[in-house]
Motif scaffolding. Structure first.
Motif, PDB file in Angstrom:
ATOM      1  N   GLU B  16     100.966  34.100   3.598  1.00 32.01           N
ATOM      2  CA  GLU B  16      99.519  33.973   3.363  1.00 32.01           C
ATOM      3  C   GLU B  16      99.059  34.950   2.279  1.00 32.01           C
ATOM      4  N   ASN B  17      99.815  36.015   2.113  1.00 33.91           N
ATOM      5  CA  ASN B  17      99.411  37.003   1.108  1.00 33.91           C
ATOM      6  C   ASN B  17      99.738  36.562  -0.310  1.00 33.91           C
ATOM      7  N   GLY B  18     100.656  35.608  -0.427  1.00 32.47           N
ATOM      8  CA  GLY B  18     100.901  35.029  -1.738  1.00 32.47           C
ATOM      9  C   GLY B  18      99.769  34.108  -2.137  1.00 32.47           C
ATOM     10  N   VAL B  19      99.088  33.558  -1.142  1.00 31.03           N
ATOM     11  CA  VAL B  19      97.968  32.654  -1.419  1.00 31.03           C
ATOM     12  C   VAL B  19      96.715  33.444  -1.766  1.00 31.03           C
ATOM     13  N   PHE B  21      94.231  36.228  -3.297  1.00 32.25           N
ATOM     14  CA  PHE B  21      94.176  36.728  -4.672  1.00 32.25           C
ATOM     15  C   PHE B  21      94.488  38.218  -4.728  1.00 32.25           C
ATOM     16  N   LYS B  22      93.991  38.966  -3.758  1.00 28.10           N
ATOM     17  CA  LYS B  22      93.998  40.421  -3.866  1.00 28.10           C
ATOM     18  C   LYS B  22      95.386  41.072  -3.950  1.00 28.10           C
ATOM     19  N   PRO B  23      96.390  40.621  -3.191  1.00 23.68           N
ATOM     20  CA  PRO B  23      97.670  41.336  -3.284  1.00 23.68           C
ATOM     21  C   PRO B  23      98.337  41.222  -4.661  1.00 23.68           C
ATOM     22  N   THR B  24      98.284  40.070  -5.294  1.00 21.02           N
ATOM     23  CA  THR B  24      99.037  39.893  -6.548  1.00 21.02           C
ATOM     24  C   THR B  24      98.146  39.783  -7.767  1.00 21.02           C
ATOM     25  N   LEU B  25      96.858  39.513  -7.558  1.00 18.12           N
ATOM     26  CA  LEU B  25      95.932  39.199  -8.657  1.00 18.12           C
ATOM     27  C   LEU B  25      96.448  38.012  -9.480  1.00 18.12           C
ATOM     28  N   TYR B  26      97.426  37.294  -8.947  1.00 13.31           N
ATOM     29  CA  TYR B  26      98.051  36.130  -9.602  1.00 13.31           C
ATOM     30  C   TYR B  26      98.662  36.475 -10.967  1.00 13.31           C
ATOM     31  N   LEU B  27      98.956  37.744 -11.168  1.00  8.68           N
ATOM     32  CA  LEU B  27      99.392  38.142 -12.511  1.00  8.68           C
ATOM     33  C   LEU B  27     100.785  37.603 -12.840  1.00  8.68           C
ATOM     34  N   GLY B  28     101.685  37.618 -11.841  1.00  6.02           N
ATOM     35  CA  GLY B  28     103.026  37.084 -12.084  1.00  6.02           C
ATOM     36  C   GLY B  28     102.969  35.606 -12.437  1.00  6.02           C
ATOM     37  N   ALA B  29     102.136  34.866 -11.712  1.00 10.86           N
ATOM     38  CA  ALA B  29     101.988  33.436 -12.002  1.00 10.86           C
ATOM     39  C   ALA B  29     101.464  33.233 -13.416  1.00 10.86           C
ATOM     40  N   MET B  30     100.507  34.091 -13.815  1.00  8.78           N
ATOM     41  CA  MET B  30      99.972  33.979 -15.181  1.00  8.78           C
ATOM     42  C   MET B  30     101.080  34.212 -16.199  1.00  8.78           C
ATOM     43  N   LEU B  31     101.978  35.145 -15.887  1.00  7.77           N
ATOM     44  CA  LEU B  31     103.069  35.429 -16.819  1.00  7.77           C
ATOM     45  C   LEU B  31     103.976  34.204 -16.981  1.00  7.77           C
ATOM     46  N   SER B 201     106.109  42.039  -1.021  1.00  4.42           N
ATOM     47  CA  SER B 201     106.309  43.306  -0.330  1.00  4.42           C
ATOM     48  C   SER B 201     105.319  43.480   0.819  1.00  4.42           C
ATOM     49  N   ILE B 202     104.333  42.622   0.896  1.00  7.21           N
ATOM     50  CA  ILE B 202     103.380  42.701   2.013  1.00  7.21           C
ATOM     51  C   ILE B 202     103.691  41.593   3.000  1.00  7.21           C
ATOM     52  N   GLU B 203     103.913  42.009   4.260  1.00  4.95           N
ATOM     53  CA  GLU B 203     104.270  41.038   5.291  1.00  4.95           C
ATOM     54  C   GLU B 203     103.077  40.129   5.573  1.00  4.95           C
ATOM     55  N   GLY B 204     103.370  38.905   5.978  1.00  6.31           N
ATOM     56  CA  GLY B 204     102.262  38.027   6.327  1.00  6.31           C
ATOM     57  C   GLY B 204     102.759  36.778   7.018  1.00  6.31           C
ATOM     58  N   MET B 205     101.856  36.062   7.612  1.00  2.00           N
ATOM     59  CA  MET B 205     102.201  34.810   8.267  1.00  2.00           C
ATOM     60  C   MET B 205     102.598  33.775   7.231  1.00  2.00           C
ATOM     61  N   LYS B 206     103.522  32.883   7.629  1.00  2.00           N
ATOM     62  CA  LYS B 206     103.887  31.804   6.720  1.00  2.00           C
ATOM     63  C   LYS B 206     102.849  30.692   6.830  1.00  2.00           C
ATOM     64  N   VAL B 207     102.371  30.249   5.686  1.00  2.00           N
ATOM     65  CA  VAL B 207     101.425  29.127   5.699  1.00  2.00           C
ATOM     66  C   VAL B 207     101.897  28.085   4.697  1.00  2.00           C
ATOM     67  N   SER B 208     101.332  26.927   4.743  1.00  2.00           N
ATOM     68  CA  SER B 208     101.699  25.873   3.788  1.00  2.00           C
ATOM     69  C   SER B 208     101.316  26.322   2.373  1.00  2.00           C
ATOM     70  N   SER B 209     102.118  25.932   1.394  1.00  2.00           N
ATOM     71  CA  SER B 209     101.858  26.397   0.032  1.00  2.00           C
ATOM     72  C   SER B 209     100.893  25.481  -0.710  1.00  2.00           C
ATOM     73  N   ASP B 210     100.353  24.441  -0.007  1.00  2.00           N
ATOM     74  CA  ASP B 210      99.477  23.492  -0.702  1.00  2.00           C
ATOM     75  C   ASP B 210      98.274  24.173  -1.358  1.00  2.00           C
ATOM     76  N   LEU B 212      97.986  27.263  -2.333  1.00  4.84           N
ATOM     77  CA  LEU B 212      98.425  28.055  -3.482  1.00  4.84           C
ATOM     78  C   LEU B 212      98.667  27.133  -4.682  1.00  4.84           C
ATOM     79  N   LYS B 213      99.302  25.995  -4.396  1.00  3.42           N
ATOM     80  CA  LYS B 213      99.581  25.039  -5.463  1.00  3.42           C
ATOM     81  C   LYS B 213      98.304  24.630  -6.185  1.00  3.42           C
TER      82      LYS B 213
END
Ligand code: HEM
Ligand code: FES
Lengths: 139, 337
Positions: B16-19, B21-31, B201-210, B212-213
């Motif tokens: 859920e933390n990949g979805v 915004f705050k943990p990653t600021l989506y910067l890797g995806a932008m790269l 690096s931040i633990e979180g529940m697994k959620v569907s990636s839809d 995020l997509k």
């Protein structure tokens, strides 16, 4: 004997063997990357009376300036001794556009960051001709 | 199939933390997106560019003046690279400030290698147009490199016959177009794989990636449109053809190297401090006494993030000085051009 060797040791031996095999290949390929240098010998040749007393002549392609001072002709390299940009003759001094070093007309440093005088080339005079030799003078 | 491939770059389930915004600021995806922009626009430029010293400038001029959308694609490539470098720095800072570097040491060190390659990639590309700006930026950059401990060897491999000469232009071209991108694609793939394998690096529940997509698709469209608009309004500069005998005065390096140029304009060996900081970065995880896992600006990691923050400020100030306060013969003053 082989049975006595632990797994870790096996791996470290295998890695050593790999490095030993890879080293000569890397070395040879490394050498491939360095092209042979072309020795030119004489960089510049010019008739001596073309350079008036107190005057100078610039050879842009070779990055050399010939300066006549007190009957003697000095061949300076225009390569800045700081990091190698091209200095420009600016009135009585040489100035570098990259980090602002300044050199006097005898090549000595007026202002850093350069710490070494401009390089001089060896010159040879024969029959009123000045040759600049591809070898730097120790000053 | 293609759609499948791209859609499966993301796993079915993500943290859920990949979805968020705050943990990653989506910067890797932008790269990842910017890397795609750069690859595609770069390939398009390749249809016109000639890596030969007497033809290079003319081929860019032709591209700029005659070719339909030529100046746009050139500008797009350049704009993407500027933004790429800025987002790259932001990504690294987010990894430091959030403490991820301490938890994901493998990705951190691999990332530093990627970072180094990207700096070389950006630098090598700078020479290719062979105009005054690029020639002297490449020259001053090479001189910078020469002031490093292994600089001499690097120079004789990269530029055996001097900036702009036959072998050197060929090598910068080969490095920029094939050699470095090839390594980058491999290393970035390993980086992606590691992030996916180890999870954020931040633990979180697994959620569907839809979710995020769909967010990433929106992000892609926004990025794409922004780069297009910026490249239309800010064209890529092209000055006169390179003239090795008459440097522009002052002769400035590429913008991302300006702070280094400012430093060596004081004392050449100060560059060794920069090298020291660079090497320290590789051991940052070991040097840090951080106990907490993921967390922005954690209290127990103050020494690290305060010194990095300070470093960022110093780099910015030096860049501004070199950019706006250095004139002819590198003299100090107010020069806005
Ligand atoms: C082309 C260059 C790069 C690309 C495409 C890229 C992409 C990504 C992506 C997509 C992620 C996961 C999500 C996110 O953090 O936004 C990530 C995470 C990460 N990246 Fe990068 N990255 C690049 C360069 C770097 C560099 C230069 C470094 C460090 C020096 C770095 C260090 C890391 C670390 C440590 C993580 C894990 C963060 C965590 O688990 O919280 N990356 N990267
Ligand atoms: S190269 Fe001339 S001052 Fe630095």
């Amino acid at each position: 004997m082989a049975g006595d060797i632990g797994e870790d040791e096996m791996i470290s031996r295998r890695n050593l063997l790999r490095s030993l095999i890879a080293a000569p290949f890397l070395f040879l390929t490394g050498k491939y990357l360095f092209p042979p240098s072309e020795a030119k010998g004489v960089l510049v040749e010019v008739e001596s009376d073309k350079i008036p007393e107190g005057g100078a002549m610039v050879f842009h392609d070779e990055n050399i300036i010939l300066v006549r001072a007190d009957e003697e002709v000095i061949a300076f390299s225009l390569e800045c001794t700081h990091l190698g940009c091209t200095v420009a003759l600016n009135g009585e001094e040489f100035a570098c556009p990259c980090h602002g070093s300044k050199f006097a007309s005898d090549g000595s440093v007026i202002q850093g960051p350069a710490t070494r005088s401009l390089d001089r080339y060896v010159t040879k005079i024969t029959n009123n001709k000045i040759q600049v030799i591809e070898s730097k003078k120790d000053v | 199939m293609f759609e499948h491939f791209f859609m499966h770059m993301l796993p079915k389930k993500v943290s859920e933390n990949g979805v968020r915004f705050k943990p990653t600021l989506y910067l890797g995806a932008m790269l990842v997106m910017l890397f795609m922009f750069l690859s595609v626009s770069g390939l398009l430029l390749l249809f016109y560019y000639t890596p030969e010293r007497s033809q290079a400038f003319a081929s860019i001029l032709f591209l700029e003046e005659k070719v339909f959308l030529g100046s746009f694609f050139r500008s797009f490539h350049r704009m993407s690279s500027h933004i790429f470098l800025i987002v790259l720095s932001a990504h690294m800072l987010r990894v430091i400030f959030s403490g991820a570097y301490k938890v994901r040491t493998y990705s951190w060190r691999l990332g530093l290698f990627i970072f180094t390659l990207i700096i070389f990639e950006a630098y090598a590309g700078y020479l290719l147009p062979m105009d005054q700006l690029s020639w002297w930026a490449a020259k001053t950059g090479l001189e910078l490199m020469k002031s490093l401990p292994i600089g001499g060897i690097l120079e004789s491999i990269l530029a055996p016959d001097g900036i702009g000469s036959r072998l050197t232009l060929t090598r910068y071209f080969a490095l920029h177009i094939v050699v470095i991108p090839m390594f980058l694609i491999v290393l970035v793939s390993v980086h992606m794989f590691a992030v996916r394998r180890q999870g954020l690096s931040i633990e979180g529940m697994k959620v569907s990636s839809d979710k995020l997509k769909s967010r990433l698709i929106i992000l892609f469209v926004v990025m794409f449109m922004s780069v297009i608009i910026l490249s239309i309004f800010i064209g890529a500069p092209l000055t006169l053809e390179a003239d090795p005998t008459t440097p522009p005065n002052p002769a400035k390096s590429a913008w991302f190297l300006l702070w280094l140029q400012e430093i060596v304009s004081w004392r050449t060996w100060y560059i060794n401090f920069v090298m020291l900081v660079y090497i320290t970065m590789f051991f940052l995880p070991e040097l840090s006494r951080r106990k907490s896992g993921f967390g922005w600006f954690s209290f127990d990691d103050r020494p690290v993030w305060i010194s990095v923050l300070l470093m960022v400020i110093i780099i910015l100030v030096l860049t501004i000085i070199a950019m706006f306060f250095r004139g002819a013969d590198w003299s100090f003053g107010l020069y806005f051009s």
